[in-house]
Design a protein around this motif. Structure first.
Motif, PDB file in Angstrom:
ATOM      1  N   LEU A 167       2.310  10.673 -10.521  1.00 16.24           N
ATOM      2  CA  LEU A 167       0.856  10.684 -10.494  1.00 16.24           C
ATOM      3  C   LEU A 167       0.421  10.303  -9.083  1.00 16.24           C
ATOM      4  O   LEU A 167       0.615   9.167  -8.649  1.00 16.24           O
ATOM      5  N   ASN A 168      -0.138  11.245  -8.349  1.00 18.08           N
ATOM      6  CA  ASN A 168      -0.517  11.031  -6.957  1.00 18.08           C
ATOM      7  C   ASN A 168      -2.035  11.078  -6.793  1.00 18.08           C
ATOM      8  O   ASN A 168      -2.715  11.887  -7.435  1.00 18.08           O
ATOM      9  N   VAL A 208      -5.323  13.980   2.138  1.00 19.69           N
ATOM     10  CA  VAL A 208      -4.358  12.890   2.302  1.00 19.69           C
ATOM     11  C   VAL A 208      -3.779  12.531   0.938  1.00 19.69           C
ATOM     12  O   VAL A 208      -4.522  12.237  -0.003  1.00 19.69           O
ATOM     13  N   THR A 209      -2.460  12.550   0.826  1.00 24.07           N
ATOM     14  CA  THR A 209      -1.779  12.226  -0.424  1.00 24.07           C
ATOM     15  C   THR A 209      -1.328  10.766  -0.413  1.00 24.07           C
ATOM     16  O   THR A 209      -0.690  10.312   0.531  1.00 24.07           O
ATOM     17  N   LEU A 210      -1.684  10.047  -1.456  1.00 25.55           N
ATOM     18  CA  LEU A 210      -1.226   8.666  -1.665  1.00 25.55           C
ATOM     19  C   LEU A 210      -0.282   8.707  -2.857  1.00 25.55           C
ATOM     20  O   LEU A 210      -0.707   8.755  -4.009  1.00 25.55           O
ATOM     21  N   GLU A 211       1.025   8.706  -2.578  1.00 25.80           N
ATOM     22  CA  GLU A 211       2.022   8.945  -3.614  1.00 25.80           C
ATOM     23  C   GLU A 211       2.150   7.768  -4.573  1.00 25.80           C
ATOM     24  O   GLU A 211       2.062   6.603  -4.174  1.00 25.80           O
ATOM     25  N   TYR A 232      -6.296   1.154   1.011  1.00 24.69           N
ATOM     26  CA  TYR A 232      -5.907   2.072   2.072  1.00 24.69           C
ATOM     27  C   TYR A 232      -7.124   2.349   2.950  1.00 24.69           C
ATOM     28  O   TYR A 232      -8.246   2.494   2.452  1.00 24.69           O
ATOM     29  N   MET A 233      -6.896   2.424   4.263  1.00 25.54           N
ATOM     30  CA  MET A 233      -7.923   2.836   5.208  1.00 25.54           C
ATOM     31  C   MET A 233      -7.537   4.206   5.738  1.00 25.54           C
ATOM     32  O   MET A 233      -6.457   4.371   6.324  1.00 25.54           O
ATOM     33  N   ILE A 234      -8.401   5.198   5.549  1.00 23.92           N
ATOM     34  CA  ILE A 234      -8.076   6.591   5.883  1.00 23.92           C
ATOM     35  C   ILE A 234      -9.194   7.154   6.747  1.00 23.92           C
ATOM     36  O   ILE A 234     -10.369   7.119   6.359  1.00 23.92           O
ATOM     37  N   ASP A 235      -8.837   7.670   7.929  1.00 22.41           N
ATOM     38  CA  ASP A 235      -9.862   8.247   8.791  1.00 22.41           C
ATOM     39  C   ASP A 235     -10.031   9.730   8.484  1.00 22.41           C
ATOM     40  O   ASP A 235      -9.286  10.320   7.707  1.00 22.41           O
ATOM     41  N   ARG A 236     -11.036  10.342   9.108  1.00 23.31           N
ATOM     42  CA  ARG A 236     -11.360  11.745   8.806  1.00 23.31           C
ATOM     43  C   ARG A 236     -10.278  12.700   9.286  1.00 23.31           C
ATOM     44  O   ARG A 236     -10.212  13.837   8.825  1.00 23.31           O
TER      45      ARG A 236
END
Length: 418
Positions: A240-241, A258-261, A284-288
Motif C-alpha cells: 500500500l503506497n 512522489v511515491t511514499l512506499e 514528510y516534507m516534499i517540494d514541488r
C-alpha cells in the motif's frame, strides 16, 4: 384735512421662473461667467453622481439581495443591543456549533442549519441558511468556505453574502481554501474512485482530476494558488503506497508524482513552497520538484493532535523521553521541535504568533520558539481553540466562544511549564 397716503417705494424684484427647465436655461445663459461656471459644474457633478451610482450598483448588486438586506438589518439591530460584560464572548445563535474558524475580527461558525459570521459581543454580521448534515468551515482573509462532508453541497461567502453556491453530483470527502479564495473539493465519484477539483471565487471549475487508480484523501493549494498538491494512496500488488501529486492548476499538467512506499497518507498541508505530508509512519516534507525528506518518524498510534492554519502545522505526539507529550511545528517548510509538554493536549491552535495548547488545566500559549508566554485556566472545558496572528486565543465551548489574551482576568505569565 385729508390724511396723506405714504408713497410706496419701488422694489427691484426679479421674477425667477417657476419652471426648473427655464431656471437652468437662465443660469447657463447668465451674463456673469461665475454663474455660468457654477451651473456647468453643478450639471457635471450631477451626471458623475448618476454614473458612479449606476456603476456601484452593477458591481455590488449582491449587497442588495434579500439575504444581504436581512443580514444588514440584523447587524443594525444587534448594534443597538446592550452587551454589558460580554465583549469577549460570542454566543452561538442556536446554542450549538458543528465547526468554526477565525474570520476577520471574529469567527465563522456553522451548525446544521446555518452559517454565522459573528464578532465579540455576540454581534452576528451575517447569517446564511445551510441545512447540512456535517458542515465543515474553512476560511481565508476574505472568504468563508462551508461544505457538507458526506453531502453534495458547498457555499463560498464573503463578509456580506454568498458569492458561489455549489450543488454537486458526488459526495464531498474533504475540502480546503486557498489564500486568494480559490477552493478545493475532493469527492467520491461514480465510475471513479475519487476526484479533486479547484474552483474560483465565482464557483467556476478551473481544474479537475478524476482517478480510477488512486484514492485521494487530502488536497491543498500552494500559497500562490498555482499548484495543487493531492495526497492519495493505491494498492500496488501487496504493498500500500501513498502518492503526492503536484498539478499545475492553469495547464492541468502533472508536475511531479512522489511515491511514499509502504505508507498510508493521512493529511497534507502546504507550508511555504513545500507540502507537509503526515503519514502513518511520520512526517514528510516534499517540494514541488518531487524531492521528499522523511523529517519526523512517529507511528500513527502515537499521534495525539494535529492542526493546520494559514500554511502552518502543529503536531502533538506521545513522548518517550519522560514528558507527557511532544510538540512539533512546521513553518515555512521547516520542522521545529520537539518541545516537551507536561500535560497531554486535547487540542492545538497555531498562527504567526505561536502555538496554543489546550489541556485539562486550561490553555497555554507558546511563541514561535516554544517559549511559554501565558496560560489561562478559564479555558478548561473548551472543545477546541483557535489563535489569531496577534496571539489572541478563541476557545470554542459547546454554547459559546470566548476570547483570551495575556491581559485577561485569569491569565498569568509563565516562564516554564512543569
Amino acid at each position: 384735512m385729508s390724511e396723506q397716503q405714504p408713497t410706496k417705494s419701488k422694489q427691484n424684484i426679479i421674477r425667477f421662473p417657476s419652471s426648473r427647465k427655464e431656471r437652468r436655461r437662465l443660469l447657463r445663459e447668465s451674463k456673469d461667467p461665475r454663474v455660468r461656471l457654477t451651473a456647468l459644474l453643478r450639471s457635471v457633478c450631477g451626471w458623475l453622481l448618476v454614473i458612479c451610482t449606476a456603476l456601484f450598483l452593477l458591481s455590488n448588486y449582491q449587497l442588495f439581495t434579500p439575504t444581504s438586506i436581512r443580514s444588514l438589518a440584523e447587524y443594525a439591530v444587534a448594534g443597538f443591543k446592550q452587551h454589558e460584560g460580554d465583549i469577549t464572548t460570542i454566543n452561538y445563535e442556536n446554542g450549538t456549533f458543528s465547526d468554526a474558524a477565525l474570520f476577520e475580527a471574529g469567527i465563522a461558525y456553522a451548525d446544521n442549519d446555518s452559517l454565522f459570521l459573528a464578532r465579540p459581543g455576540s454581534v452576528t454580521t451575517m447569517k446564511y441558511t445551510l441545512g447540512y448534515s456535517s458542515p465543515v468551515v474553512e476560511t481565508s482573509d476574505d472568504y468563508v468556505l462551508v461544505y457538507d462532508r458526506g453531502g453534495m453541497q458547498a457555499v463560498l461567502t464573503n463578509s456580506a453574502t454568498a458569492v458561489a453556491e455549489l450543488s454537486l453530483d458526488s459526495a464531498i470527502i474533504t475540502g480546503s481554501i486557498g489564500q486568494d479564495g480559490r477552493f478545493v473539493l475532493v469527492t467520491d465519484e461514480q465510475g471513479y474512485r475519487t476526484a479533486v477539483a479547484v474552483y474560483d471565487t465565482s464557483g467556476k471549475e478551473v481544474f479537475k482530476y478524476q482517478s480510477s487508480e488512486y484514492y485521494i484523501v487530502s488536497a491543498d493549494l500552494s500559497p500562490d494558488g498555482k499548484t495543487l498538491a493531492a495526497l492519495a494512496f493505491r494498492q500496488d500488488g501487496v504493498a500500500l503506497n501513498s502518492h503526492v501529486l503536484f498539478y499545475d492548476v492553469s495547464s492541468g499538467s502533472l508536475d511531479a508524482d512522489v511515491t511514499l512506499e509502504d505508507t498510508l497518507g493521512m493529511a497534507l498541508c502546504y507550508s511555504g513552497n513545500t507540502a507537509a505530508v503526515l503519514c502513518d509512519d511520520g512526517l514528510y516534507m516534499i517540494d514541488r520538484g518531487g524531492e521528499a525528506e522523511h523529517t519526523l518518524t512517529v507511528a500513527s498510534s502515537d499521534l495525539i493532535s494535529l492542526t493546520a492554519h494559514d500554511n502552518t502545522l502543529a503536531i502533538a505526539t506521545r513522548s518517550y523521553s519522560g514528558a507527557r507529550s511532544d510538540l512539533y511545528t512546521v513553518r515555512s517548510g521547516t520542522l521545529s521541535g520537539p518541545y516537551a509538554l507536561s500535560e497531554e493536549p486535547s487540542a492545538l491552535a497555531i498562527s504567526a504568533a505561536g502555538t496554543a495548547v489546550l489541556s485539562a488545566s486550561g490553555v497555554t500559549v507558546y511563541d514561535t520558539s516554544f517559549t511559554p508566554q501565558w496560560r489561562n485556566t478559564e479555558a478548561v472545558g473548551a472543545r477546541r481553540v483557535l489563535m489569531t496572528d496577534d496571539g489572541t486565543v478563541c476557545a470554542l465551548y459547546t454554547k459559546n466562544a470566548r476570547l483570551f489574551t495575556a491581559h485577561s482576568e485569569h491569565s498569568e505569565e509563565v516562564t516554564n511549564v512543569s
